[in-house]
Structure formats: C-alpha cells, structure tokens
Design a protein around this motif. Sequence first.
Motif, short mmCIF file in Angstrom:
data_model
loop_
_atom_site.label_atom_id
_atom_site.label_comp_id
_atom_site.label_asym_id
_atom_site.label_seq_id
_atom_site.Cartn_x
_atom_site.Cartn_y
_atom_site.Cartn_z
N VAL A 45 33.86 30.96 37.92
CA VAL A 45 33.11 32.03 38.60
C VAL A 45 33.93 32.54 39.78
CG1 VAL A 45 30.95 32.64 39.74
CG2 VAL A 45 30.94 30.93 37.91
N GLU A 46 34.51 31.62 40.54
CA GLU A 46 35.30 32.00 41.72
C GLU A 46 36.50 32.85 41.34
OE1 GLU A 46 34.28 27.95 44.36
OE2 GLU A 46 36.22 28.16 43.35
N ALA A 47 37.24 32.41 40.32
CA ALA A 47 38.45 33.13 39.91
C ALA A 47 38.12 34.53 39.39
CB ALA A 47 39.20 32.33 38.84
N LYS A 106 51.20 38.19 28.14
CA LYS A 106 50.71 39.46 27.59
C LYS A 106 49.54 40.05 28.38
CE LYS A 106 49.85 39.26 23.19
NZ LYS A 106 49.06 39.07 21.94
N ILE A 107 48.70 39.20 28.94
CA ILE A 107 47.48 39.67 29.59
C ILE A 107 47.76 40.46 30.87
CG2 ILE A 107 46.94 37.72 31.12
CD1 ILE A 107 44.04 37.86 30.11
N GLY A 108 48.95 40.26 31.45
CA GLY A 108 49.32 41.04 32.63
C GLY A 108 48.75 40.48 33.93
N THR A 109 48.88 41.26 35.00
CA THR A 109 48.48 40.78 36.34
C THR A 109 47.49 41.71 37.03
OG1 THR A 109 50.36 41.92 37.37
CG2 THR A 109 50.72 39.64 36.66
N GLU A 110 47.02 42.73 36.32
CA GLU A 110 46.11 43.69 36.96
C GLU A 110 44.76 43.05 37.24
OE1 GLU A 110 44.11 48.11 36.23
OE2 GLU A 110 45.64 47.34 34.85
N ARG A 111 44.30 43.16 38.49
CA ARG A 111 43.01 42.60 38.87
C ARG A 111 41.86 43.53 38.49
NH1 ARG A 111 45.90 39.12 42.18
NH2 ARG A 111 44.74 37.32 42.96
N ASN A 112 40.71 42.93 38.27
CA ASN A 112 39.49 43.67 37.93
C ASN A 112 38.87 44.24 39.21
OD1 ASN A 112 37.00 44.56 37.09
ND2 ASN A 112 36.27 42.56 36.37
N ALA A 113 38.89 45.55 39.35
CA ALA A 113 38.37 46.20 40.56
C ALA A 113 36.86 46.14 40.67
CB ALA A 113 38.84 47.66 40.60
N HIS A 114 36.18 45.83 39.57
CA HIS A 114 34.71 45.82 39.56
C HIS A 114 34.15 44.40 39.50
CE1 HIS A 114 35.03 50.13 38.91
NE2 HIS A 114 35.81 49.89 37.87
N ALA A 115 35.00 43.41 39.78
CA ALA A 115 34.60 42.02 39.62
C ALA A 115 33.37 41.65 40.45
CB ALA A 115 35.76 41.10 39.98
N LYS A 116 33.36 42.06 41.71
CA LYS A 116 32.24 41.70 42.59
C LYS A 116 30.92 42.20 42.02
CE LYS A 116 30.38 42.41 47.26
NZ LYS A 116 30.63 42.95 48.62
N GLU A 117 30.88 43.45 41.61
CA GLU A 117 29.65 44.03 41.08
C GLU A 117 29.21 43.31 39.80
OE1 GLU A 117 32.34 45.76 41.98
OE2 GLU A 117 31.59 46.79 43.78
N GLU A 118 30.17 42.95 38.95
CA GLU A 118 29.84 42.27 37.69
C GLU A 118 29.28 40.88 37.95
OE1 GLU A 118 33.14 42.37 34.96
OE2 GLU A 118 33.49 44.49 35.30
N ILE A 119 29.84 40.17 38.93
CA ILE A 119 29.37 38.82 39.27
C ILE A 119 27.95 38.87 39.84
CG2 ILE A 119 29.72 36.92 40.91
CD1 ILE A 119 31.59 36.65 38.59
N ASP A 122 38.53 27.48 24.66
CA ASP A 122 37.29 27.73 23.92
C ASP A 122 36.38 26.51 23.88
OD1 ASP A 122 38.84 26.19 22.26
OD2 ASP A 122 38.52 27.40 20.46
N LYS A 123 36.77 25.45 24.57
CA LYS A 123 35.92 24.26 24.69
C LYS A 123 34.95 24.39 25.88
CE LYS A 123 37.81 22.13 21.25
NZ LYS A 123 37.05 21.94 19.99
N ILE A 124 35.15 25.42 26.68
CA ILE A 124 34.24 25.72 27.80
C ILE A 124 33.10 26.57 27.26
CG2 ILE A 124 34.06 26.89 30.04
CD1 ILE A 124 37.02 26.27 30.48
N SER A 125 31.92 26.42 27.83
CA SER A 125 30.78 27.22 27.40
C SER A 125 31.11 28.72 27.48
CB SER A 125 29.56 26.93 28.28
OG SER A 125 28.54 27.86 28.03
N GLU A 126 30.71 29.48 26.46
CA GLU A 126 30.94 30.93 26.46
C GLU A 126 30.21 31.62 27.61
OE1 GLU A 126 30.09 32.69 22.70
OE2 GLU A 126 31.66 31.57 21.65
N GLU A 127 29.29 30.92 28.25
CA GLU A 127 28.58 31.48 29.41
C GLU A 127 29.52 31.78 30.57
OE1 GLU A 127 24.50 29.09 29.59
OE2 GLU A 127 26.15 27.92 28.76
N VAL A 128 30.73 31.21 30.53
CA VAL A 128 31.70 31.48 31.59
C VAL A 128 32.28 32.89 31.47
CG1 VAL A 128 33.84 30.71 30.43
CG2 VAL A 128 33.58 30.37 32.90
N MET A 129 32.04 33.55 30.34
CA MET A 129 32.56 34.91 30.12
C MET A 129 31.66 35.91 30.83
SD MET A 129 35.12 34.18 27.98
CE MET A 129 35.54 35.58 26.97
N ILE A 130 31.75 35.94 32.15
CA ILE A 130 30.83 36.73 32.97
C ILE A 130 31.32 38.15 33.17
CG2 ILE A 130 29.69 36.85 35.23
CD1 ILE A 130 30.22 33.75 35.39
N THR A 131 32.62 38.32 33.36
CA THR A 131 33.17 39.63 33.69
C THR A 131 34.13 40.09 32.59
OG1 THR A 131 35.10 38.77 34.87
CG2 THR A 131 33.06 39.01 36.14
#
Length: 385
Positions: free
Chosen positions: A295-297, A338-351, A308-317
């Motif tokens: 959640v923090e990250a 491949k995933i790159g380094t671009e941060r999610n600008a809408h992370a706070k709102e999604e959380i 994929d051994k973690i609960s899918e509920e962690v897929m919050i954003t």
Amino acid sequence: MLPFYFIKKVKIMIRVLQAVNDMRRAGLETMLMNYYRNIDRNKVQFDFLTHRPFDGAYDEEIRMLGGKIYHAPRLYPQNYPQYFKYMKKFFKEHSEYQIIHSHIDAMSYFPLKAAENSGIPIRIAHSHSSKLDKDMKLPIKYWALKKIPSVANQRCACGELAGNFMYPNHKFKIVRNAIDVDKFVFNENVRNRKRKELNVEEKYVVGHVGRYCYIKNQLFLIDIFDCIRKKKKNCHLLLIGKGEDQNKLEEKIAKMGLQNEVSLLIDRADVNELYQTMDIFVMPSLFEGLPLVGVEAQTNGLPCIVSDKISEEVMITSNIKMLNLKKGAEVWADEIIKIGTERNAHAKEEIIKAGYDIKEEAMKLQNWYLSLSDNLKYEEENTKI
C-alpha cells in the motif's frame, strides 16, 4: 442535588489490549501504530501484551501516547503452563480490559483462550496472513488455527484471502492496512536529498521493504537483481528491514561480489522517505495477506512488481503488476526493466478512493470498539433487570 435532567453522561475511555509478538518496525506493528496515532485516545486507548522479553522499536512512542506494555512468557510449548498461569493472574489484576484484540495469527488461540478462561467478554482474532509461517511450532500452529473460532467471538482480517484462511465458513470484518497517505506521496525534494545521502544519485534503484525472512524471499530478489545489473548499467538494490535471515543475505551478497551494489538498511524509521529514493518496488513474497508495504509503495506512485502468491487485493492502483514466481529470476529482471520508472501521478487519489486513508479507517475501528463496548454494557444492564 441536581435534577436528573442536569446530570451529564460522561463517556468513560475504554482500554483495548492488543496482543502481539513485539512492537518492532514491521507490517502489522506499523499498521497498529497507524491506527493508534489516529484514534481519539480520550475515547479508546491501546495497551500492548507482547510475547517477547525485550522492548520493541515502537515502545517509547506507545508510552508517550499513554499506552502500557506488558511482557507475557514466550509461547514455547514448555512455557504453556506458565503462560496460562501468568494470564490468569494478569486478568485478575487488570479488570479494566473487556476487549482483547490478538494479532499473532494461529497462535492467537493462546491469549484468546486465556481471556476466555478469565471471562473477558470481547475476544477478537485478527488474520494478517494467508499461510502459516514454517518453524518448529508448525504442528501446534495447525492445531491452534482450527481452534481459533472456538475462542474468538469477533473475527477480522486485513483482506478476504487472509480472512478465508483463518476463518473458513465464518464471517469476518475487514480492517484495512490503512496508512497516512500524505506521508508517502512522492516528493522530488525528498528524493534528491535521500538519494544524495545514500550515494545513489545516478543509480537505477530497485527497492524492497520487509522482514528479512524466507517468506519475503529476499534471497531470490538478490538473484533477480544480479540479472538486472547484467542488462542495465548503474543499478543498486535497497533491502530495508530487519530479521533472522540477515546473515544469509550478507553471505549471499558477499559470495556474489555485490557489496557495492546492494545495501541492507536495518530497522529504519525513515521508510516513508526511502520509498522516494527508489525507481521500482519489488516484492517476490512466497505468501502474504495484504502487505502494508504494498500500500505504501503504491501510494508513492512507484511502479510495483509483486509475486502472484500475494493476495490480488494488493492490486489497488494502476501502477502494480503481478508475476509468477516460477518464471525465474531472468524473466523477473526483464519485466522489471520493461515496466520503466514513471510514477503514477494519480496514486494518492486511487489509494484514498480504495479506502486506505488512515484518518477515515481509524474512526471506523474506533467506532467498532465503542459499539462492542456499548453492546456489552447493554447486555449487562438487561441481565440485571
């Protein structure tokens, strides 16, 4: 004497006994502190029953917030008679506790059974994981897990997977691993300062936060990083935590000649700022409920790759991806690059939208405790009539 309509009802603060192993800087302990800091402590106060003889990292803050800390005997089989004797005496001397909330997964059976023996009316079990930690007590844990529903009259969990694991065929309440969202939002100034402090200013930083133990799978993460550094220049791995596998990690890092490229940051109080230094967050756990660090990250906006051994509920954003552990270190390394380094600008709102803002969730937990206490008083009053 004042007429009855002038008499003001005074709400008495309730004290909730939180049963833990110890209050180190780890997932469930940090989650508890998040709630503790944000409840109205004039209404609900936390005290802590630990099962270790030493102080934890949060003990000083707990005492500053008005909490008390008690040290019960460790839950070794040879200690069980002593443990129940201690708990019987404890509850006899501390009649203020009508609610006990236990966070030690299957081993919660023991404090909850002791509470039941002493007539403590509200006994809450809290599931934080989706499997049992393997150690010498594993057979006892399997036995205790089956007995939890018989001693817990209130059940909660960090998520659906963790709840279904501990309470199959029973209803339970979700208490989210909520965080102080603003504390983890991306900050360019903090990033620059911390990267300079850690001497990783020009590096591609792979980050991980978690207890050093086999569940978190950091030994595999070192293999992943070794593959990354062969494909990408100027890489660095930050492993932030503390735990029983520290020596194993240090030995593997030395054996692979990675001492200058991997940093073990032990028991840090500045984890929220350390997320800022990372370019990607990786969590290859063998199993989890819903990890707080996930959640923090995500709140920081970091690209995240988790097993994929973690609960899918962690897929919050929208900035998180799951990967099968069986794919191996090479594939993990390729996906990370491949995933790159671009941060999610809408992370706070999604959380916040997903319900992980501690300010709101703390009020929910507080009101639940107060409701349980009020219902208990109502039942007691009706019993007297």
